[in-house]
Design a protein around this motif. Sequence first.
Motif, mmCIF file in Angstrom:
data_model
loop_
_atom_site.group_PDB
_atom_site.id
_atom_site.type_symbol
_atom_site.label_atom_id
_atom_site.label_comp_id
_atom_site.label_asym_id
_atom_site.label_seq_id
_atom_site.Cartn_x
_atom_site.Cartn_y
_atom_site.Cartn_z
ATOM 1 N N ARG A 1 53.249 -12.930 -24.644
ATOM 2 C CA ARG A 1 52.978 -12.190 -25.493
ATOM 3 C C ARG A 1 52.685 -11.337 -26.272
ATOM 4 O O ARG A 1 51.802 -11.373 -27.357
ATOM 5 C CB ARG A 1 51.721 -13.558 -26.195
ATOM 6 C CG ARG A 1 52.862 -14.761 -25.913
ATOM 7 C CD ARG A 1 51.836 -16.106 -26.715
ATOM 8 N NE ARG A 1 50.644 -15.665 -28.396
ATOM 9 C CZ ARG A 1 49.908 -15.066 -28.698
ATOM 10 N NH1 ARG A 1 48.504 -15.336 -27.566
ATOM 11 N NH2 ARG A 1 49.439 -15.204 -29.382
ATOM 12 N N GLY A 2 53.088 -10.193 -25.681
ATOM 13 C CA GLY A 2 52.289 -9.141 -25.999
ATOM 14 C C GLY A 2 50.957 -9.086 -25.161
ATOM 15 O O GLY A 2 50.313 -7.833 -25.602
ATOM 16 N N LEU A 3 50.313 -9.555 -24.362
ATOM 17 C CA LEU A 3 49.136 -9.802 -23.662
ATOM 18 C C LEU A 3 49.274 -8.893 -22.509
ATOM 19 O O LEU A 3 50.751 -8.883 -21.289
ATOM 20 C CB LEU A 3 48.609 -11.231 -23.002
ATOM 21 C CG LEU A 3 48.245 -12.431 -24.536
ATOM 22 C CD1 LEU A 3 48.672 -13.615 -23.617
ATOM 23 C CD2 LEU A 3 47.349 -11.743 -24.961
ATOM 24 N N ALA A 4 48.856 -8.195 -22.556
ATOM 25 C CA ALA A 4 48.108 -7.129 -21.318
ATOM 26 C C ALA A 4 47.430 -7.671 -20.006
ATOM 27 O O ALA A 4 46.986 -8.832 -19.846
ATOM 28 C CB ALA A 4 47.874 -6.076 -21.322
ATOM 29 N N VAL A 5 47.920 -7.907 -18.301
ATOM 30 C CA VAL A 5 47.754 -7.993 -17.694
ATOM 31 C C VAL A 5 47.436 -7.668 -16.437
ATOM 32 O O VAL A 5 47.009 -5.857 -16.564
ATOM 33 C CB VAL A 5 49.280 -9.023 -16.727
ATOM 34 C CG1 VAL A 5 49.376 -10.633 -17.204
ATOM 35 C CG2 VAL A 5 49.606 -8.430 -16.419
ATOM 36 N N ALA A 6 46.926 -8.133 -15.495
ATOM 37 C CA ALA A 6 45.396 -7.123 -14.616
ATOM 38 C C ALA A 6 45.866 -7.789 -13.176
ATOM 39 O O ALA A 6 45.891 -8.754 -13.627
ATOM 40 C CB ALA A 6 44.593 -6.351 -15.123
ATOM 41 N N MET A 7 46.027 -7.123 -12.522
ATOM 42 C CA MET A 7 45.516 -7.553 -10.592
ATOM 43 C C MET A 7 46.686 -8.045 -10.382
ATOM 44 O O MET A 7 46.626 -9.066 -9.549
ATOM 45 C CB MET A 7 44.396 -7.698 -10.559
ATOM 46 C CG MET A 7 43.076 -7.030 -10.554
ATOM 47 S SD MET A 7 41.813 -7.767 -10.022
ATOM 48 C CE MET A 7 41.144 -8.494 -11.342
ATOM 49 N N GLU A 8 47.779 -7.958 -11.249
ATOM 50 C CA GLU A 8 48.455 -8.770 -11.238
ATOM 51 C C GLU A 8 49.697 -8.930 -9.144
ATOM 52 O O GLU A 8 49.437 -6.986 -9.543
ATOM 53 C CB GLU A 8 50.082 -8.926 -12.251
ATOM 54 C CG GLU A 8 50.883 -8.370 -11.776
ATOM 55 C CD GLU A 8 50.157 -6.791 -12.397
ATOM 56 O OE1 GLU A 8 51.026 -6.434 -13.416
ATOM 57 O OE2 GLU A 8 48.802 -6.874 -13.328
ATOM 58 N N ASP A 9 50.092 -9.398 -9.031
ATOM 59 C CA ASP A 9 50.864 -9.818 -7.499
ATOM 60 C C ASP A 9 52.196 -8.301 -8.006
ATOM 61 O O ASP A 9 52.501 -8.630 -8.621
ATOM 62 C CB ASP A 9 51.097 -10.439 -6.678
ATOM 63 C CG ASP A 9 51.545 -10.247 -5.560
ATOM 64 O OD1 ASP A 9 51.017 -9.397 -4.107
ATOM 65 O OD2 ASP A 9 53.147 -10.537 -4.427
ATOM 66 N N ASP A 10 52.907 -7.234 -6.547
ATOM 67 C CA ASP A 10 53.628 -6.690 -6.307
ATOM 68 C C ASP A 10 54.661 -7.263 -6.841
ATOM 69 O O ASP A 10 54.997 -6.796 -5.549
ATOM 70 C CB ASP A 10 53.079 -5.571 -5.791
ATOM 71 C CG ASP A 10 54.087 -4.321 -6.268
ATOM 72 O OD1 ASP A 10 54.418 -4.548 -7.655
ATOM 73 O OD2 ASP A 10 53.979 -3.095 -5.308
ATOM 74 N N ILE A 11 55.063 -8.047 -7.126
ATOM 75 C CA ILE A 11 56.096 -8.669 -6.598
ATOM 76 C C ILE A 11 57.730 -7.461 -5.859
ATOM 77 O O ILE A 11 58.592 -7.757 -5.348
ATOM 78 C CB ILE A 11 57.344 -9.528 -7.163
ATOM 79 C CG1 ILE A 11 55.878 -10.807 -8.073
ATOM 80 C CG2 ILE A 11 58.569 -9.707 -7.091
ATOM 81 C CD1 ILE A 11 56.697 -11.261 -9.128
ATOM 82 N N ASP A 12 58.085 -5.937 -7.586
ATOM 83 C CA ASP A 12 58.894 -5.607 -6.689
ATOM 84 C C ASP A 12 58.208 -4.213 -5.843
ATOM 85 O O ASP A 12 59.584 -3.203 -5.545
ATOM 86 C CB ASP A 12 59.336 -4.662 -7.756
ATOM 87 C CG ASP A 12 61.014 -4.376 -7.773
ATOM 88 O OD1 ASP A 12 61.496 -5.331 -6.925
ATOM 89 O OD2 ASP A 12 61.665 -3.709 -8.066
ATOM 90 N N LEU A 13 57.276 -4.715 -5.380
ATOM 91 C CA LEU A 13 56.614 -3.478 -4.240
ATOM 92 C C LEU A 13 57.191 -2.053 -4.989
ATOM 93 O O LEU A 13 57.160 -1.087 -4.549
ATOM 94 C CB LEU A 13 57.815 -3.182 -3.608
ATOM 95 C CG LEU A 13 56.966 -4.751 -2.138
ATOM 96 C CD1 LEU A 13 57.262 -4.286 -0.960
ATOM 97 C CD2 LEU A 13 55.229 -4.561 -2.526
#
Length: 763
Positions: free
Chosen positions: A541-553
């Motif tokens: 939806r074009g929403l910025a996210v913060a502090m999400e986990d780094d899945i792809d490192l």
Amino acid sequence: MKFPIRWSDRTALALLLALLAVAYADILFLGRGFYISDLSVYHYPMKHVVREAVRSGEFPYWNRLYSGGAPLAANPAYELFYPPQWLVYVLPFHFGVQLHVLLHFTIAMAGMVLLLRRLGVSIAATAFGSIAFVFCGSYVSLSSKLPILFSISWMPLALWLLMRFAEERTARRLLMLASVLAMQLLLGEPAGVMQTWAIIGGWSLLRVLRSRQKKAVAKGIAATLGAAMAAAILIAAVQLLPAIDFVRDTVRTRAFDFRVVANWSTPPVRLVELILPGVLRHVAAANGSALITTIYAFRTDAYLTEIYAGLLIVLLSAAGVLAGVRGRWLFVGTIAASITLAMGDHTPLLRVLYDTGLLSSFRFPEKFLLTAAFAIAVWSAVVFDRLLDGDRRLIRWASGLAIVWLCVSIVLLVRSSDGGALGTSKYFVVNCVRAASIAVWLWLVRTQRGRAMAAAGVLLLAADLWYGTLNAVPRERREFFDPAPAVANIDASAPYRVFNEVAWLGWEGDPIVNEMFNIAQGSAFSWVMRNSVFPELPALRGLAVAMEDDIDLTSLRNTDDFRQAFKGTRSSRLPDADEPYARMANVGWRVRQKPFDDALRQQILTDASKAVTVEVVPSTPAPRYAFAGRLERAPDPSGFRYAVERNAADTSVAYIDADAFSPAPGRVIRFRETANTAIIDVVATGRSFLVASVTGHRYWSATIDGHPSPLVATNLAYQGLVVPAGAHTIEMRYSNLLVPIGGVISLVSLVALAAAAWFRRAY
């Protein structure tokens, strides 16, 4: 010797592609789509981010929607320069993503047809081997692991083109070969590149060993490989040059812990699924769960959902070895090497390779099973061809093995019917039918050979693999891919970010979150993930996210340092310990777990697609751009975390990697952001400090009223700058010159090779 594609070959290829279209008709024509695992919660939103960035009209150097911002063009994970992804930019988004995946099934199928025909097998055997690869469990399991799927899909075509180039080194053939090899480099998936070049190396070595003039042949092969590698690197420079530079700023410069490298090592018991599809999902472990959920350390499922190679394939492969078919030791050696690497820490080899640094930044050894899948497909095509030619010794071995396996299948069925540990009997009834059908076909081949029996063998294999690997390629209806209802009412134009607290609780092993996911089985699990907006789904939806986990490192080191400090503070279990981090990260909304009561539990069990598992609550953010009330020096992660905990109640303090001073008050009048820029109008009453909650990276620059101004690392992950008294316009801009430089190298290389090919100049 040349093997041109004749009309009958084209017909076979057309029929095989039609088979693919039928197998995935619901995706092509009914709007359904692949969805499990990483595809829906990671790749799908990422491709939406790239699409929107490209369509904005500004070159997408930067992704401002993830982690407070991150490099986009330099990171191969976004696949910005990978041509097949361009379908996503021009087609309707959902259909473009799904067609993008299916296109690689087509590439793999076409590559196998070309390769097997060049190896001299019949059309029937070519169809057999092509189906054996593209429909096998190991390959179709990659439908949710896109980078490795895309890379492996080019492998057969790369080997075919290499053979042609080795035969006649012309600019035209070099252009074609280098372009395919460059596709893998553009993807930045090391496992696919390593396995492709391992197979190329094996073919090259075999060619040298079989030649009489070994020295001359070795020189020719070295020239061939050197030219192909150099040309591929030059063509892929647009991605390779910035990517190599980007890696040194990411967590990948830090050697992974051995546990991370060994994660998803294939347990030896899993290999039984090469001949018994998904059997470990049908038998129980000591705790009553499906055995597959207990055999992977730190994981509850496999990396490759299914590894079934096809019963007929396995029987023919074994019979070919026992019957002495030429090439058997090459096949056995390839399989042994592939499985040994895939077993990871179940053998000493991975530890040795890790300690030497060769695999210290590599993950998921199970990926190496794909080499075995490819080798089995090619070998089985060769053996199938010999079988149709009437090799009596081979037929006897294949028939004998089929009868033995039929007897074993009957024993397994009897045990399951008696209520033994092997669980339900339906699975083993199907297994008996499969074994009996193959035994009958092999018995008929002893006396009846021809097109009808060849076609029957191909159809038998196709039906077996299609049915045996269905669990690896499930599809969901179109609405699954819409943004989750929980974020439907968030104002995407507001300059704040979303923090998924539920996702963090899941990573931390929260018992309530675990219970919610544990009761969701099959597609219900994915619906709960989707409805809980894991982990970057708000970006749809074009929403910025913060502090999400780094899945792809692939996080920048400063982003990872901030995340680790945040994680450490949360582990203290102090009330609202994470609030200062959320403010600094510009979090305006938190995704929180709804009470997990009987009603929600029943809804998940009844219809998970309608279960509202989370709620979005407003948070108190720091503005995206704001003036600091106080400055404190915190140059390293440990000092930063200590200072944040000590000043938790002070919302005005900013932590900088520079000498602190007493900043004057200031005010942000307005700001405007684009993909790569931010223009901020401010008024400062004296020497002040503007904090920008935009991830810091060395390719950011800033000007104040057109004059360069240095950026200062702020709040560990972000940045800021000193502002003098008065009214000013501040412009921040992100631009990485290595991208256009690499682009020029790629373009010049392509044009040069194309021009050489046009004028038919020999290489």
